[in-house]
Design an enzyme around this catalytic site. Sequence first.
Site, PDB file in Angstrom:
ATOM      1  N   TRP A  50       1.610   6.946  12.937  1.00  0.00           N
ATOM      2  CA  TRP A  50       0.158   6.751  12.848  1.00  0.00           C
ATOM      3  C   TRP A  50      -0.117   5.271  12.793  1.00  0.00           C
ATOM      4  CZ3 TRP A  50      -1.663   3.962   8.889  1.00  0.00           C
ATOM      5  CH2 TRP A  50      -0.889   3.900   7.691  1.00  0.00           C
TER       6      TRP A  50
ATOM      7  N   ASP B  84      -7.125  -0.834  17.811  1.00  0.00           N
ATOM      8  CA  ASP B  84      -5.847  -0.619  17.115  1.00  0.00           C
ATOM      9  C   ASP B  84      -5.300   0.754  17.503  1.00  0.00           C
ATOM     10  OD1 ASP B  84      -3.735  -0.495  15.351  1.00  0.00           O
ATOM     11  OD2 ASP B  84      -4.927  -0.892  13.551  1.00  0.00           O
TER      12      ASP B  84
ATOM     13  N   ASP C  82      -6.498  -2.945   1.582  1.00  0.00           N
ATOM     14  CA  ASP C  82      -5.363  -2.678   0.706  1.00  0.00           C
ATOM     15  C   ASP C  82      -4.575  -3.945   0.373  1.00  0.00           C
ATOM     16  OD1 ASP C  82      -4.738  -1.171   3.582  1.00  0.00           O
ATOM     17  OD2 ASP C  82      -3.121  -2.500   2.979  1.00  0.00           O
TER      18      ASP C  82
ATOM     19  N   GLU D  34      -3.903  -3.628  19.673  1.00  0.00           N
ATOM     20  CA  GLU D  34      -3.007  -3.815  18.513  1.00  0.00           C
ATOM     21  C   GLU D  34      -2.032  -2.657  18.351  1.00  0.00           C
ATOM     22  OE1 GLU D  34      -5.298  -4.438  14.977  1.00  0.00           O
ATOM     23  OE2 GLU D  34      -3.769  -3.535  13.704  1.00  0.00           O
TER      24      GLU D  34
ATOM     25  N   HIS E 257      -2.295   1.892  16.237  1.00  0.00           N
ATOM     26  CA  HIS E 257      -1.489   2.386  15.109  1.00  0.00           C
ATOM     27  C   HIS E 257      -0.114   2.905  15.530  1.00  0.00           C
ATOM     28  CE1 HIS E 257      -4.143   1.897  11.683  1.00  0.00           C
ATOM     29  NE2 HIS E 257      -5.134   2.172  12.483  1.00  0.00           N
TER      30      HIS E 257
ATOM     31  N   HIS F 154      -3.429  -9.632   9.409  1.00  0.00           N
ATOM     32  CA  HIS F 154      -3.870  -8.363   8.860  1.00  0.00           C
ATOM     33  C   HIS F 154      -4.745  -8.650   7.631  1.00  0.00           C
ATOM     34  CE1 HIS F 154      -2.239  -4.277   7.167  1.00  0.00           C
ATOM     35  NE2 HIS F 154      -3.303  -4.079   7.912  1.00  0.00           N
TER      36      HIS F 154
ATOM     37  N   GLU G 298       1.562  -6.114  11.559  1.00  0.00           N
ATOM     38  CA  GLU G 298       1.096  -5.854  10.188  1.00  0.00           C
ATOM     39  C   GLU G 298       2.169  -5.194   9.327  1.00  0.00           C
ATOM     40  OE1 GLU G 298      -2.358  -3.317  11.142  1.00  0.00           O
ATOM     41  OE2 GLU G 298      -1.296  -1.705  10.121  1.00  0.00           O
TER      42      GLU G 298
ATOM     43  N   GLU H  82      -8.529 -10.737  10.383  1.00  0.00           N
ATOM     44  CA  GLU H  82      -9.150  -9.430  10.146  1.00  0.00           C
ATOM     45  C   GLU H  82      -9.902  -9.430   8.813  1.00  0.00           C
ATOM     46  OE1 GLU H  82      -6.355  -6.198   9.721  1.00  0.00           O
ATOM     47  OE2 GLU H  82      -7.922  -4.679   9.879  1.00  0.00           O
TER      48      GLU H  82
ATOM     49  N   ARG I  68     -13.628  -4.810  15.858  1.00  0.00           N
ATOM     50  CA  ARG I  68     -12.629  -3.811  16.221  1.00  0.00           C
ATOM     51  C   ARG I  68     -13.333  -2.476  16.366  1.00  0.00           C
ATOM     52  NH1 ARG I  68      -7.580  -1.334  12.666  1.00  0.00           N
ATOM     53  NH2 ARG I  68      -9.016   0.343  12.231  1.00  0.00           N
TER      54      ARG I  68
ATOM     55  N   ASN J  76       0.815  -1.219   0.000  1.00  0.00           N
ATOM     56  CA  ASN J  76       0.000   0.000   0.000  1.00  0.00           C
ATOM     57  C   ASN J  76       0.851   1.272   0.000  1.00  0.00           C
ATOM     58  OD1 ASN J  76      -2.224   1.644   0.179  1.00  0.00           O
ATOM     59  ND2 ASN J  76      -2.680   1.171   2.327  1.00  0.00           N
TER      60      ASN J  76
ATOM     61  N   TYR K  30      -6.771   8.849  11.418  1.00  0.00           N
ATOM     62  CA  TYR K  30      -6.687   7.703  10.528  1.00  0.00           C
ATOM     63  C   TYR K  30      -7.231   6.492  11.282  1.00  0.00           C
ATOM     64  CZ  TYR K  30      -4.915   3.936   7.724  1.00  0.00           C
ATOM     65  OH  TYR K  30      -4.828   2.806   6.957  1.00  0.00           O
TER      66      TYR K  30
ATOM     67  N   ARG L 107       0.516 -10.661  13.595  1.00  0.00           N
ATOM     68  CA  ARG L 107      -0.368 -10.171  12.529  1.00  0.00           C
ATOM     69  C   ARG L 107       0.287 -10.058  11.157  1.00  0.00           C
ATOM     70  NH1 ARG L 107      -4.576  -7.766  12.542  1.00  0.00           N
ATOM     71  NH2 ARG L 107      -3.978  -5.751  11.675  1.00  0.00           N
TER      72      ARG L 107
ATOM     73  N   HIS M 112     -14.873  -4.166  11.356  1.00  0.00           N
ATOM     74  CA  HIS M 112     -14.450  -2.831  11.817  1.00  0.00           C
ATOM     75  C   HIS M 112     -15.651  -1.946  12.124  1.00  0.00           C
ATOM     76  CE1 HIS M 112     -10.122  -2.480  10.162  1.00  0.00           C
ATOM     77  NE2 HIS M 112     -10.387  -3.730  10.446  1.00  0.00           N
TER      78      HIS M 112
HETATM   79  C1  CS2 Z   1      -4.858  -1.126   9.851  1.00  0.00           C
HETATM   80  C2  CS2 Z   1      -4.661  -0.965   8.362  1.00  0.00           C
HETATM   81  O1  CS2 Z   1      -6.116  -3.031   9.359  1.00  0.00           O
HETATM   82  C3  CS2 Z   1      -5.436  -2.475  10.201  1.00  0.00           C
HETATM   83  O2  CS2 Z   1      -5.226  -2.921  11.307  1.00  0.00           O
HETATM   84  O3  CS2 Z   1      -3.775  -0.846  10.653  1.00  0.00           O
HETATM   85  O4  CS2 Z   1      -5.736  -0.222   7.894  1.00  0.00           O
HETATM   86  C4  CS2 Z   1      -3.391  -0.296   7.901  1.00  0.00           C
HETATM   87  O5  CS2 Z   1      -3.295   0.985   8.401  1.00  0.00           O
HETATM   88  C5  CS2 Z   1      -3.312  -0.279   6.417  1.00  0.00           C
HETATM   89  O6  CS2 Z   1      -3.404  -1.584   5.965  1.00  0.00           O
HETATM   90  C6  CS2 Z   1      -2.048   0.374   5.934  1.00  0.00           C
HETATM   91  O7  CS2 Z   1      -1.770  -0.013   4.666  1.00  0.00           O
HETATM   92 MG    MG Z   2      -3.643  -2.167  12.322  1.00  0.00          MG
END
Ligand code: CS2
Ligand code: MG
Length: 403
Positions: free
Chosen positions: A403, A211, A317, A237, A213, A313, A263, A340, A147, A37, A159, A284, A122
């Site tokens: 992030w 999450d 994307d 996470e 991040h 993960h 991830e 996920e 989540r 991504n 985000y 993950r 989600h």
């Molecule tokens: C996120 C993702 O799915 C998740 O847990 O952290 O949306 C992640 O930010 C994206 O896959 C980034 O490419």
């Molecule tokens: Mg994540």
Amino acid sequence: MKIAHAYTIVTSPGRNFVTLKIVTDQGTYGIGDATLNGREMAVVAYLDEHVIPALIGRDPQRIEDIWHYLYRGAYWRRGPVTMSAIAAVDMALWDIKAKLAGMPLYQLLGGKSRERVMVYGHATGRDIEACLDEVSRHVEQGYKAVRVQAGVPGIESIYGVAKQAGEPYEPADADLPAEHVWSTHKYLNHIPNLFAAVRERFGDDLHILHDVHHRLTPIEAARLGKALEPYHLFWLEDCVPAEHQESFGLVRQHTTTPLAVGEVFNSLFDAKVLIENQWIDYIRATLTHAGGITHVRRLADLAGLYQVRTGFHGPTDLSPVCLGAAIHFDTWVPNFGIQEYMPHNAQTNAIFPHDYRLEEGDFIAGEQPGHGVDIDETLAASFPYKRASLPVNRLEDGTLWHW
Ligand code: CS2
Ligand code: MG
């Protein structure tokens, strides 16, 4: 048998996907997901210029040898670009091998360890109420795990939190990175209220996940983990950045909230210290970013020795090719935790026909030989590549943050 032909396909039905197709001299083909991504074309160049020419003429059945040829042979080991390229080859070769055997992929890996693969969906909302509505929508659809991410008073956009119900939480069409402003103390003060509200409304049975991040320091993550203990999360996470694996040791000493990470990992070596110290509960890594089935199987086996379970993960994307292969892996892997799932849009599902299905919050692997995902190349060609970037995050004073 020889590899006769291989090529990359880039398509953008709302977001970019990179697919590698490998065709044998006997006509059998396999496909692998190579999507990284925000850096998609780097993997395309790696495959087109360095990998594909070296594959032609090789025996596609020698998956293990080809994996090491691409890993050791490149001299430059690991890294997301290299490992995504190797993963795409590996996934395509497993697809070919399973088709040749006439078996769904999970059979080749060792057969079913379970009938159903539990997923988490989600739920995001601008505020707690909007978020609870989204959780409720998932519960009505039969999800057993959700989540939960909500907006924080005083932070304009985050985000991971959609602005409107039903919208994606990450604008996939930003040509250059969008900028968000982050405040850790506002976030830490607010999040326990969100989880108190979720438990109050939905009771104890629902699995809830969150999450972070990578946005906290270890001691901040420890505070959050402790504050969330009464709401018994399935996992917390990416609570801290994972380059410094010892950070997880510090968080772990303070809280019984289960921890998940991985991830952004691309190798077993990113996770080795975390696993051997039992500092995490869920790993993950994805098949696409961590070297494919061949490598992630080693990672899962190491994790299993330490009672660490998988929780792959599965964002939008990664293409349905990665998701399809992951569902076979999840069906087999003994130490499975959860998968996920973020639904792909209708065009993406049309470009990538697949035989996995979602039933009451569980995936069921298909029975077609291979990983069960194909690509409609004509349709893919009608959605050309469009540069898209992930956002960046800054503190209120302008400092560039995680992030
Ligand atoms: C996120 C993702 O799915 C998740 O847990 O952290 O949306 C992640 O930010 C994206 O896959 C980034 O490419
Ligand atoms: Mg994540």
